[in-house]
Write a protein that holds these residues in place. Structure first.
Motif, PDB file in Angstrom:
ATOM      1  N   PRO A   1      -9.149  27.504  16.628  1.00 59.02           N
ATOM      2  CA  PRO A   1      -9.535  27.500  15.212  1.00 59.02           C
ATOM      3  C   PRO A   1     -10.982  27.916  14.996  1.00 59.02           C
ATOM      4  O   PRO A   1     -11.703  27.344  14.176  1.00 59.02           O
ATOM      5  CB  PRO A   1      -9.306  26.038  14.818  1.00 59.02           C
ATOM      6  N   CYS A   2     -11.433  28.909  15.736  1.00 56.76           N
ATOM      7  CA  CYS A   2     -12.794  29.419  15.601  1.00 56.76           C
ATOM      8  C   CYS A   2     -12.881  30.324  14.373  1.00 56.76           C
ATOM      9  O   CYS A   2     -11.873  30.887  13.940  1.00 56.76           O
ATOM     10  CB  CYS A   2     -13.187  30.188  16.858  1.00 56.76           C
ATOM     11  N   PRO A   3     -14.069  30.464  13.801  1.00 59.09           N
ATOM     12  CA  PRO A   3     -14.184  31.254  12.567  1.00 59.09           C
ATOM     13  C   PRO A   3     -13.883  32.739  12.785  1.00 59.09           C
ATOM     14  O   PRO A   3     -14.153  33.293  13.846  1.00 59.09           O
ATOM     15  CB  PRO A   3     -15.635  31.040  12.146  1.00 59.09           C
ATOM     16  N   TYR A   4     -13.334  33.346  11.747  1.00 61.84           N
ATOM     17  CA  TYR A   4     -13.096  34.791  11.732  1.00 61.84           C
ATOM     18  C   TYR A   4     -14.102  35.509  10.841  1.00 61.84           C
ATOM     19  O   TYR A   4     -14.189  36.732  10.860  1.00 61.84           O
ATOM     20  CB  TYR A   4     -11.676  35.095  11.243  1.00 61.84           C
ATOM     21  N   VAL A   5     -14.836  34.723  10.053  1.00 58.10           N
ATOM     22  CA  VAL A   5     -15.873  35.277   9.188  1.00 58.10           C
ATOM     23  C   VAL A   5     -17.147  34.473   9.393  1.00 58.10           C
ATOM     24  O   VAL A   5     -17.109  33.327   9.861  1.00 58.10           O
ATOM     25  CB  VAL A   5     -15.459  35.249   7.695  1.00 58.10           C
ATOM     26  N   ASP A   6     -18.270  35.069   9.025  1.00 63.22           N
ATOM     27  CA  ASP A   6     -19.534  34.351   9.158  1.00 63.22           C
ATOM     28  C   ASP A   6     -19.759  33.470   7.930  1.00 63.22           C
ATOM     29  O   ASP A   6     -18.909  33.387   7.032  1.00 63.22           O
ATOM     30  CB  ASP A   6     -20.694  35.324   9.390  1.00 63.22           C
ATOM     31  N   GLU A   7     -20.906  32.811   7.862  1.00 59.79           N
ATOM     32  CA  GLU A   7     -21.169  31.878   6.767  1.00 59.79           C
ATOM     33  C   GLU A   7     -21.264  32.578   5.418  1.00 59.79           C
ATOM     34  O   GLU A   7     -21.106  31.938   4.372  1.00 59.79           O
ATOM     35  CB  GLU A   7     -22.438  31.082   7.053  1.00 59.79           C
ATOM     36  N   ALA A   8     -21.504  33.878   5.432  1.00 58.10           N
ATOM     37  CA  ALA A   8     -21.540  34.655   4.189  1.00 58.10           C
ATOM     38  C   ALA A   8     -20.162  35.182   3.805  1.00 58.10           C
ATOM     39  O   ALA A   8     -20.008  35.852   2.784  1.00 58.10           O
ATOM     40  CB  ALA A   8     -22.521  35.815   4.323  1.00 58.10           C
ATOM     41  N   GLY A   9     -19.157  34.886   4.629  1.00 58.22           N
ATOM     42  CA  GLY A   9     -17.803  35.357   4.342  1.00 58.22           C
ATOM     43  C   GLY A   9     -17.513  36.744   4.854  1.00 58.22           C
ATOM     44  O   GLY A   9     -16.436  37.296   4.584  1.00 58.22           O
ATOM     45  N   GLU A  10     -18.423  37.306   5.643  1.00 61.23           N
ATOM     46  CA  GLU A  10     -18.226  38.648   6.186  1.00 61.23           C
ATOM     47  C   GLU A  10     -17.453  38.573   7.501  1.00 61.23           C
ATOM     48  O   GLU A  10     -17.689  37.671   8.313  1.00 61.23           O
ATOM     49  CB  GLU A  10     -19.574  39.330   6.426  1.00 61.23           C
ATOM     50  N   PRO A  11     -16.523  39.518   7.731  1.00 58.55           N
ATOM     51  CA  PRO A  11     -15.758  39.495   8.991  1.00 58.55           C
ATOM     52  C   PRO A  11     -16.670  39.560  10.199  1.00 58.55           C
ATOM     53  O   PRO A  11     -17.651  40.314  10.214  1.00 58.55           O
ATOM     54  CB  PRO A  11     -14.873  40.751   8.884  1.00 58.55           C
ATOM     55  N   LEU A  12     -16.341  38.768  11.197  1.00 56.05           N
ATOM     56  CA  LEU A  12     -17.127  38.773  12.427  1.00 56.05           C
ATOM     57  C   LEU A  12     -16.894  40.058  13.222  1.00 56.05           C
ATOM     58  O   LEU A  12     -15.813  40.641  13.170  1.00 56.05           O
ATOM     59  CB  LEU A  12     -16.747  37.583  13.296  1.00 56.05           C
ATOM     60  N   ALA A  13     -17.893  40.449  13.957  1.00 60.40           N
ATOM     61  CA  ALA A  13     -17.758  41.551  14.905  1.00 60.40           C
ATOM     62  C   ALA A  13     -17.470  40.974  16.282  1.00 60.40           C
ATOM     63  O   ALA A  13     -17.930  39.882  16.624  1.00 60.40           O
ATOM     64  CB  ALA A  13     -19.034  42.386  14.941  1.00 60.40           C
TER      65      ALA A  13
END
Length: 434
Positions: free
Chosen positions: A358-370
């Motif tokens: 359940p790790c994030p797929y987006v950063d704290e700004a809601g942008e997709p992670l690279a």
């Protein structure tokens, strides 16, 4: 895993926290029937931070402007419990085993946590947990908030899971070793299923063949409920009945894997029951495999997940057009989501202590992670053509194919951790008939 690794994880979590208190609870026992429980499996976040595998335990991290402190609450040794269920580590055993500042009796938790919370303004917990221990902490914080004469009290309750799971997104070399071991055992199990499969067998017999490999290799648990889906059953994505007879001329899709020291693997292979792909099966399988290989080839640091998902869907849509299942321009079909009828799920997910980490797929700004070095994910394209779908060419009806591997992002690109498992048409036919 060495205690140093757990200590370092706690240090990194404390670095991410503002001043305050974090409470992470163990998983509760789960009732299976009346007075029997399911085999115990520790909360992944809790295990990640301390490596303790017993229930009814808590980890408390305290951070002030000048120092940090770690408390582990455990059950004291109990002779009667030891007689019936085995000895617990107890306070003295936990003190010897774990590099924490204090080990305390869980029986003292309620009073102790009230005293701790009186001195802090931030409380970090799993906001969505139904743990009674975390509920007690929230209630204590709220009671203190309304009390007079308290100089400091909890002013904010924050989600600790986002911080922990941000750390969990990047696997250490030691974690990769655990995942490799799970995959190595899973590879043997899939190969055993391919070799033993015959028409007239039941799906559960193939599942049993794989379970034998898991258990005899020292992997105590499956990483998730196994899918062994013969023929049209493969077109039910979460088919877990595994009770039907395997028929000559059908494919069987097996999505099954084990975990090792709580670290998961997640593998799917699809192969012919009789060991030989028909021409129609071969055509669809070749398309799915080509998509998977192209998608894996695109994984490298810096690639954004939203682009990656779109790219995989474009390839699957092209495959469906090539097979004559869809017709028209790709852009038009994708805008109308026509491809989703036959390729409905995402291309993959994070994997680690949980099979669906359940790790994030987006950063704290809601942008997709690279993608970045150390991430592990599944790549699992699939095409599903139901037997009753008359819009599909008749020769393809009833075919369901998914191919899934576990991929590590490296500095140079990626490594397929499960590349040893037969996957090409020739490899599968050779394994099935070997």
């Amino acid at each position: 895993m060495n205690e140093t690794h757990f200590f370092e994880r706690r240090r990194r979590l404390l670095d991410l926290m503002d001043e305050g208190v974090a409470i992470i609870a163990s998983a509760p026992l789960q009732t299976r029937s009346n007075d029997t429980e399911y085999p115990y499996r520790q909360n992944s976040d809790f295990y990640y931070l301390c490596g303790f595998t017993e229930d009814n335990s808590l980890l408390v991290l305290i951070k002030t402007a000048t120092e940090t402190k770690t408390l582990l609450f455990v059950e004291a040794y109990n002779a009667e419990h030891a007689l019936w269920n085995g000895a617990r580590l107890g306070l003295e055993g936990a003190k010897e085993r774990f590099s924490v500042d204090e080990v305390r009796d869980i029986a003292d938790y309620n009073e102790t946590i009230k005293e701790i919370l009186r001195e802090h303004i931030n409380l970090y917990i799993d906001l969505y947990s139904d743990s009674s221990r975390l509920t007690e902490a929230k209630q204590a914080a709220q009671a203190l908030h309304s009390s007079r004469g308290i100089k400091r009290h909890i002013r904010s309750i924050r989600d600790v899971t986002y911080l922990i799971r941000t750390l969990r997104l990047f696997k250490s070399a030691e974690e990769i070793t655990q995942i490799r071991q799970a995959i190595d055992i899973t590879a043997k199990a899939h190969h055993a299923a391919m070799r033993e499969c015959r028409s007239g067998m039941s799906e559960y017999q193939l599942q049993a063949a794989m379970s034998y490999v898991f258990l005899s290799s020292g992997a105590a648990y499956e990483a998730y409920g196994a899918i062994v889906a013969g023929g049209n059953n493969a077109n039910t994505l979460h088919y877990i009945d595994n009770r039907e007879v395997l028929r000559d001329g059908d494919l069987v899709l097996i999505d099954a894997a084990c975990e090792w020291n709580l670290y998961a693997s997640d593998i799917t292979r699809t192969f012919p029951v009789n060991g030989k792909f028909s021409n129609a099966q071969r055509e669809v399988y070749a398309k799915v495999l080509a998509v998977q290989l192209q998608v894996i080839g695109a994984i490298k640091p810096g690639v954004k997940r939203d682009w990656f998902q779109t790219y995989s869907e474009e390839l699957l849509c092209d495959a469906l057009i090539d097979l004559g299942i869809l017709s028209g321009k790709r852009e038009t079909l994708m805008e109308a989501k026509e491809h989703k009828k036959y390729a409905p799920h995402g291309i993959g997910h994070w994997m680690g202590l949980d099979v669906h980490d359940p790790c994030p797929y987006v950063d704290e700004a809601g942008e997709p992670l690279a993608f970045a070095e150390g991430m592990v994910m599944t790549i699992e394209p699939g095409i599903y053509l139901r037997a009753d779908d008359e819009s599909v060419p008749e020769k393809y009806r009833g075919i369901g194919i998914r191919i899934e591997d576990n991929i590590l992002v490296t500095s140079a690109g990626n490594e397929n951790l499960s590349s040893m498992i037969a996957k090409t048409i020739d490899e599968i036919e050779e394994m099935c008939n070997g």
